[in-house]
Scaffold this motif. Structure first.
Motif, short mmCIF file in Angstrom:
data_model
loop_
_atom_site.label_atom_id
_atom_site.label_comp_id
_atom_site.label_asym_id
_atom_site.label_seq_id
_atom_site.Cartn_x
_atom_site.Cartn_y
_atom_site.Cartn_z
N ASN A 1 15.66 72.24 53.62
CA ASN A 1 16.77 73.15 53.89
C ASN A 1 16.85 73.43 55.39
O ASN A 1 15.86 73.28 56.12
CB ASN A 1 16.58 74.48 53.15
N VAL A 2 18.03 73.81 55.84
CA VAL A 2 18.19 74.19 57.24
C VAL A 2 17.22 75.33 57.57
O VAL A 2 17.12 76.30 56.83
CB VAL A 2 19.65 74.62 57.53
N GLY A 3 16.48 75.15 58.65
CA GLY A 3 15.47 76.12 59.04
C GLY A 3 14.06 75.73 58.68
O GLY A 3 13.10 76.34 59.17
N ASP A 4 13.89 74.71 57.83
CA ASP A 4 12.55 74.24 57.49
C ASP A 4 11.91 73.54 58.68
O ASP A 4 12.60 72.96 59.54
CB ASP A 4 12.61 73.27 56.30
N ASN A 5 10.59 73.56 58.72
CA ASN A 5 9.85 72.92 59.81
C ASN A 5 9.82 71.40 59.64
O ASN A 5 9.71 70.88 58.52
CB ASN A 5 8.42 73.44 59.86
N LEU A 6 9.88 70.71 60.77
CA LEU A 6 9.72 69.25 60.82
C LEU A 6 8.74 68.90 61.93
O LEU A 6 8.69 69.56 62.97
CB LEU A 6 11.06 68.56 61.08
N TYR A 7 7.99 67.80 61.71
CA TYR A 7 6.95 67.40 62.67
C TYR A 7 7.01 65.89 62.89
O TYR A 7 6.46 65.12 62.13
CB TYR A 7 5.57 67.79 62.14
N PRO A 8 7.69 65.42 63.95
CA PRO A 8 7.70 63.99 64.27
C PRO A 8 6.39 63.57 64.94
O PRO A 8 5.83 64.31 65.76
CB PRO A 8 8.87 63.84 65.25
N LEU A 9 5.92 62.39 64.59
CA LEU A 9 4.71 61.82 65.20
C LEU A 9 5.01 60.39 65.62
O LEU A 9 5.66 59.65 64.88
CB LEU A 9 3.55 61.83 64.20
N GLY A 10 4.55 59.99 66.80
CA GLY A 10 4.80 58.63 67.25
C GLY A 10 4.24 58.37 68.62
O GLY A 10 3.40 59.13 69.13
N TYR A 11 4.71 57.31 69.23
CA TYR A 11 4.20 56.84 70.52
C TYR A 11 5.33 56.81 71.55
O TYR A 11 5.80 55.73 71.92
CB TYR A 11 3.59 55.46 70.37
N PRO A 12 5.80 57.97 72.04
CA PRO A 12 6.83 57.97 73.08
C PRO A 12 6.32 57.24 74.31
O PRO A 12 5.19 57.48 74.76
CB PRO A 12 7.06 59.45 73.35
N ALA A 13 7.14 56.34 74.83
CA ALA A 13 6.67 55.45 75.90
C ALA A 13 6.20 56.21 77.13
O ALA A 13 5.19 55.85 77.75
CB ALA A 13 7.79 54.47 76.26
N ASP A 14 6.91 57.29 77.49
CA ASP A 14 6.54 57.99 78.72
C ASP A 14 5.17 58.64 78.60
O ASP A 14 4.37 58.63 79.54
CB ASP A 14 7.61 59.03 79.10
N ALA A 15 4.87 59.20 77.42
CA ALA A 15 3.58 59.87 77.24
C ALA A 15 2.47 58.91 76.85
O ALA A 15 1.29 59.23 76.97
CB ALA A 15 3.71 60.95 76.17
N THR A 16 2.83 57.72 76.36
CA THR A 16 1.82 56.75 75.90
C THR A 16 1.33 55.86 77.04
O THR A 16 0.14 55.56 77.13
CB THR A 16 2.39 55.89 74.77
N PHE A 17 2.25 55.46 77.92
CA PHE A 17 1.90 54.48 78.95
C PHE A 17 1.95 55.05 80.36
O PHE A 17 2.10 54.30 81.33
CB PHE A 17 2.84 53.27 78.84
N PHE A 18 1.85 56.35 80.50
CA PHE A 18 1.83 56.97 81.83
C PHE A 18 0.63 56.42 82.61
O PHE A 18 -0.51 56.47 82.12
CB PHE A 18 1.75 58.48 81.70
N PRO A 19 0.85 55.87 83.81
CA PRO A 19 -0.22 55.17 84.53
C PRO A 19 -1.45 56.01 84.80
O PRO A 19 -2.56 55.48 84.90
CB PRO A 19 0.46 54.74 85.84
N ALA A 20 -1.28 57.33 84.93
CA ALA A 20 -2.43 58.18 85.26
C ALA A 20 -3.36 58.41 84.08
O ALA A 20 -4.49 58.86 84.25
CB ALA A 20 -1.94 59.53 85.79
N PHE A 21 -2.90 58.07 82.85
CA PHE A 21 -3.73 58.29 81.68
C PHE A 21 -4.72 57.16 81.51
O PHE A 21 -4.46 56.00 81.85
CB PHE A 21 -2.87 58.39 80.41
N ASP A 22 -5.88 57.48 80.93
CA ASP A 22 -6.88 56.47 80.59
C ASP A 22 -6.33 55.55 79.51
O ASP A 22 -5.52 55.97 78.67
CB ASP A 22 -8.16 57.15 80.09
N ALA A 23 -6.79 54.29 79.51
CA ALA A 23 -6.28 53.31 78.55
C ALA A 23 -6.51 53.74 77.11
O ALA A 23 -5.75 53.39 76.21
CB ALA A 23 -6.91 51.95 78.80
N SER A 24 -7.56 54.51 76.86
CA SER A 24 -7.87 54.92 75.49
C SER A 24 -6.79 55.84 74.92
O SER A 24 -6.66 55.97 73.70
CB SER A 24 -9.22 55.65 75.45
#
Length: 481
Positions: A259-282
């Motif tokens: 229903n409208v107002g219910d909680n939703l939780y997307p999970l995935g691998y957004p490119a900007d947060a996954t491959f940011f150069p400053a992050f460790d490869a792990s």
């Protein structure tokens, strides 16, 4: 009396058994952190790679048009324009109308161009069937041509920019360079020739390697052509498969119950947060969870429904699972809208519901099923929550026997081991063992009672026609606490 005693023991044993199982049968609203933990092993990064030979023509000047431009430049100088003003005007004209002044030759330059795209997906069966978006694993020819031109021909365009800047003595402005880049892309797209395009789809699975905390191991995936939809505004769903067993599946929920107002939780691998150069490869192994609400349910032109949410969904999230408050997948992160400036519009992300996804699972003759690894993982998380770390460690070891190298599992196992060393383990006899002992006691008591009666032993029985035996009263009788 015998029947009452046996009944009391059976009730006691039954309470133990029901107490051990009732919670697992219930539908529990999960903490946000638990939703993320449950979903991590079964949510995967998908990479699609296109490779093609790309040929573009060498160019030469269009002599007549160039002569006319030079005459205009000389006339401008004669009228009093400065030399720099004339040069800027000539460059502006050429870069705005490149095809007027440059023409292709018969000489071709060829490179092997490669472009990569990433998205997300999740397991729905133990034998490797995965749900994702169609646009993650397919592309229309025109879009692919533009992508190859912009990304695959980078070396040609960089060389053009370098030659252009040198010709101007290093004085090219930033605006002129950007105009040249765009003009070169448009020119090459018009005249380039693309050879056979090969596509490969790989699913990145977490793998622990000696000396490395974690990395990703690509596994080739097959795209099921009979179960691929069309990118938005079509039904943007695809079913792919990897040749592996014991894949950790996710639980499927009912999007119609949202229903409208219910909680939703997307999970995935957004490119900007996954491959940011400053992050460790792990960190590539770590999917990102966001949260939001069901904002609305919209009807697409084809008569089917999508779910609007204000949860953050970005490039790379596409195809990833979206969960309800019970940790069940109710849809796929699919598309967002752009505002007038071309930026992602706030609160305008859209989810394809599982109702639509099930159409494609049926096409592929795939029935979602829980895997043994998913069951072990969920049980281990329950045990960790109850600080029963030793038993949780056993469950996680069983998981790793079936499917080694999952970073989320390895991390939880390390956490359990540390908790055990720190003296935090509260593991005790399992409820199954307690229930089994209770059942055994019932059997023994029944056997003894019947044996006593068989040897002439007597149970207190009321005399015929008389009063039942009286139990001596106790002082200050108290109910058991």
């Amino acid at each position: 009396m015998l029947k009452r005693i046996v009944l009391l023991f059976l009730v006691a044993a039954g309470v133990a058994l029901v107490g051990a199982c009732s919670q697992s049968k219930g539908r529990t609203v999960l903490e946000t952190s638990r939703i993320a933990d449950e979903a991590k092993p079964g949510t995967v990064l998908i990479q699609t790679t296109y490779v093609a030979s790309v040929s573009v023509p060498a160019v030469t000047y269009h002599e007549a048009n160039m002569n006319a431009l030079l005459q205009d430049a000389q006339a401008a100088l004669a009228q009093g324009m400065s030399e720099q003003e004339v040069v800027d005007a000539v460059l502006e004209e050429m870069l705005s109308n490149l095809e007027t002044y440059l023409v292709p030759t018969n000489q071709m330059m060829t490179v092997d161009a490669q472009i990569d795209g990433v998205g997300s997906g999740f397991f729905v069966t133990p034998d490797g069937y995965i749900v994702t978006n169609a646009h993650v694993v397919t592309d229309d020819p025109e879009s692919l041509k533009w992508a190859l031109a912009e990304n695959g021909l980078t070396q040609f365009i960089q060389q053009d920019v370098q030659d252009f800047n040198e010709a101007l003595g290093g004085g090219a402005t930033e605006r002129q360079i950007e105009m040249l880049k765009q003009a070169a892309v448009n020119f090459y797209v018009k005249y380039m020739q693309i050879g056979d395009i090969s596509r490969s789809v790989a699913v990145h699975l977490g793998a622990n390697l000696p000396g490395i905390t974690s990395t990703t191991k690509p596994v080739a995936a097959e795209v099921l052509t009979n179960a691929v939809g069309e990118p938005t505004p079509g039904k943007d769903v695809a079913i792919i498969k990897i040749a592996q067993e014991n894949c950790p599946t996710l639980r499927i929920g009912d999007d119609k119950a949202l229903n409208v107002g219910d909680n939703l939780y997307p999970l995935g691998y957004p490119a900007d947060a996954t491959f940011f150069p400053a992050f460790d490869a792990s960190s590539i192994n770590e999917p990102s969870l966001t949260a939001g609400l069901v904002s609305s349910k919209k009807q697409m032109a084809g008569g089917w429904e999508v779910i609007q949410t204000d949860a953050a969904i970005r490039g790379g999230n596409s195809g990833g699972p979206v969960f309800n408050k019970y940790g069940e997948v109710v849809g796929l992160s699919t598309f967002t809208l752009l505002d007038e400036q071309g930026a992602q519009a706030e609160g305008a992300a859209f989810v394809i519901p599982m109702t639509v996804v099930k159409e494609f699972l049926q096409r592929a003759n795939v029935t979602p099923a829980e895997s043994q690894t998913a069951k072990l993982w969920s049980e281990a998380l329950d045990l960790i929550q109850n600080e029963r770390y030793s038993v949780a460690k056993e469950k996680l070891s069983q998981f790793e026997t079936l499917r080694p190298g999952v970073p989320a599992v390895a991390a939880k196992k390390q956490m359990a081991e540390k908790a055990i060393l720190d003296g935090k383990d509260k593991s005790g006899p399992s409820m199954v063992l307690v229930a089994g002992v209770a059942g055994a006691v019932v059997v023994v008591v029944v056997v003894v009672l019947f044996a006593m009666r068989g040897r002439g032993g007597k149970m207190p029985m009321p005399p015929a026609g008389g009063q039942p035996p009286q139990i001596p009263p106790t002082e200050n009788p108290q109910l058991p606490q």
